[in-house]
Write a protein that holds these residues in place. Structure first.
Motif, mmCIF file in Angstrom:
data_model
loop_
_atom_site.group_PDB
_atom_site.id
_atom_site.type_symbol
_atom_site.label_atom_id
_atom_site.label_comp_id
_atom_site.label_asym_id
_atom_site.label_seq_id
_atom_site.Cartn_x
_atom_site.Cartn_y
_atom_site.Cartn_z
ATOM 1 N N MET A 134 0.746 -1.022 0.101
ATOM 2 C CA MET A 134 -0.023 0.008 0.092
ATOM 3 C C MET A 134 0.893 1.376 -0.115
ATOM 4 O O MET A 134 0.532 2.144 -0.663
ATOM 5 C CB MET A 134 -1.134 0.055 1.399
ATOM 6 N N THR A 135 1.824 1.244 0.791
ATOM 7 C CA THR A 135 2.770 2.372 0.851
ATOM 8 C C THR A 135 3.302 2.675 -0.438
ATOM 9 O O THR A 135 3.493 3.826 -0.943
ATOM 10 C CB THR A 135 3.837 2.238 1.886
ATOM 11 N N PHE A 136 3.888 1.691 -1.304
ATOM 12 C CA PHE A 136 4.243 1.653 -2.862
ATOM 13 C C PHE A 136 3.284 2.094 -3.884
ATOM 14 O O PHE A 136 3.815 3.125 -4.360
ATOM 15 C CB PHE A 136 5.159 0.622 -3.115
ATOM 16 N N VAL A 137 2.077 1.725 -3.450
ATOM 17 C CA VAL A 137 1.111 2.365 -4.641
ATOM 18 C C VAL A 137 0.864 3.398 -4.086
ATOM 19 O O VAL A 137 0.967 4.481 -5.234
ATOM 20 C CB VAL A 137 -0.121 1.428 -4.409
ATOM 21 N N PHE A 138 0.859 4.061 -3.056
ATOM 22 C CA PHE A 138 0.634 5.379 -2.383
ATOM 23 C C PHE A 138 1.880 6.235 -3.067
ATOM 24 O O PHE A 138 1.652 7.453 -3.637
ATOM 25 C CB PHE A 138 0.717 5.528 -1.074
ATOM 26 N N LEU A 139 2.969 5.915 -2.957
ATOM 27 C CA LEU A 139 4.234 6.674 -3.384
ATOM 28 C C LEU A 139 4.068 6.773 -5.124
ATOM 29 O O LEU A 139 4.340 7.777 -5.484
ATOM 30 C CB LEU A 139 5.388 5.821 -3.258
ATOM 31 N N LEU A 140 3.659 5.583 -5.835
ATOM 32 C CA LEU A 140 3.450 5.871 -7.108
ATOM 33 C C LEU A 140 2.278 6.709 -7.751
ATOM 34 O O LEU A 140 2.380 7.410 -8.415
ATOM 35 C CB LEU A 140 3.151 4.301 -7.766
ATOM 36 N N TRP A 141 1.199 6.670 -6.779
ATOM 37 C CA TRP A 141 0.112 7.878 -7.198
ATOM 38 C C TRP A 141 0.506 9.094 -6.913
ATOM 39 O O TRP A 141 0.256 9.960 -7.728
ATOM 40 C CB TRP A 141 -1.010 7.648 -6.288
ATOM 41 N N GLN A 142 1.234 9.242 -5.894
ATOM 42 C CA GLN A 142 1.854 10.520 -5.291
ATOM 43 C C GLN A 142 2.696 11.414 -6.831
ATOM 44 O O GLN A 142 2.672 12.315 -6.995
ATOM 45 C CB GLN A 142 2.737 10.535 -4.118
ATOM 46 N N LEU A 143 3.746 10.326 -7.121
ATOM 47 C CA LEU A 143 4.622 10.564 -7.876
ATOM 48 C C LEU A 143 3.964 10.859 -9.461
ATOM 49 O O LEU A 143 4.118 11.779 -10.125
ATOM 50 C CB LEU A 143 5.819 9.603 -8.373
ATOM 51 N N GLY A 144 3.046 10.118 -9.643
ATOM 52 C CA GLY A 144 2.248 10.275 -10.980
ATOM 53 C C GLY A 144 1.312 11.299 -10.966
ATOM 54 O O GLY A 144 1.307 12.370 -11.648
ATOM 55 N N LEU A 145 0.673 11.736 -9.860
ATOM 56 C CA LEU A 145 -0.234 12.997 -9.865
ATOM 57 C C LEU A 145 0.724 14.284 -9.662
ATOM 58 O O LEU A 145 0.353 15.278 -10.313
ATOM 59 C CB LEU A 145 -1.225 12.910 -8.471
#
Length: 164
Positions: A134-145
């Protein structure tokens, strides 16, 4: 406030972090719902299976609580740590971000297990994998957005320069 503190808070703006948390809980919950769903043809007789919508709603509630009350506040601290490091190369920044968010995930898993399982914190290990992913998916969403936001700002700047 010092310049370093304001720069560390706005590595990824807070509204983007909140949107990334909502998108993370939704995407993880969809994946969990699809993984837990059993088609009608494969169901065993005299066995109750939760409907897809129920699994989805419960998973969204649990994921949102973990993200908003545990991972999001700790990610602000992680961003502060990342901003305080003087890194020039992009590869170094990516490696430190991955390592920081790995430690964030493990720390969040430990805190979650201490509060939920109390003295049996290290007896169950399934939630550690879930929280780290979940933290890595959260990091990916942050970077993408944040990449989309910066690209939009760059286009607006270039349009305003051309107009003048």
């Amino acid at each position: 406030m010092t310049n370093q503190w304001t720069r560390s808070i706005w590595v990824v703006p807070f509204p983007i972090k909140c949107l990334a948390a909502i998108l993370t809980s939704t995407s993880i919950s969809l994946i969990v719902g699809i993984m837990e769903y059993v088609p009608l043809a494969e169901r065993a007789e005299h066995t109750y299976y939760y409907p897809f919508w129920y699994t989805l709603i419960i998973s969204v509630l649990i994921s949102s609580a973990i993200l908003l009350f545990l991972i999001l506040p700790l990610s602000l601290f992680a961003d502060h740590v990342l901003a305080s490091r003087r890194m020039n190369r992009i590869v170094t920044k990516v490696i430190f971000a991955i390592l920081t968010y790995l430690l964030l995930g493990v720390g969040s898993g430990v805190l979650f297990s201490i509060f939920v399982f109390k003295l049996d914190a290290f007896e169950y290990t399934g939630h550690y994998q879930y929280i780290v992913i979940m933290t890595f998916v959260f990091l990916l969403w942050q970077l993408g957005l944040s990449g989309l936001l910066s690209r939009g700002r760059d286009e607006n700047r270039s349009d305003s320069i051309i107009d003048k």
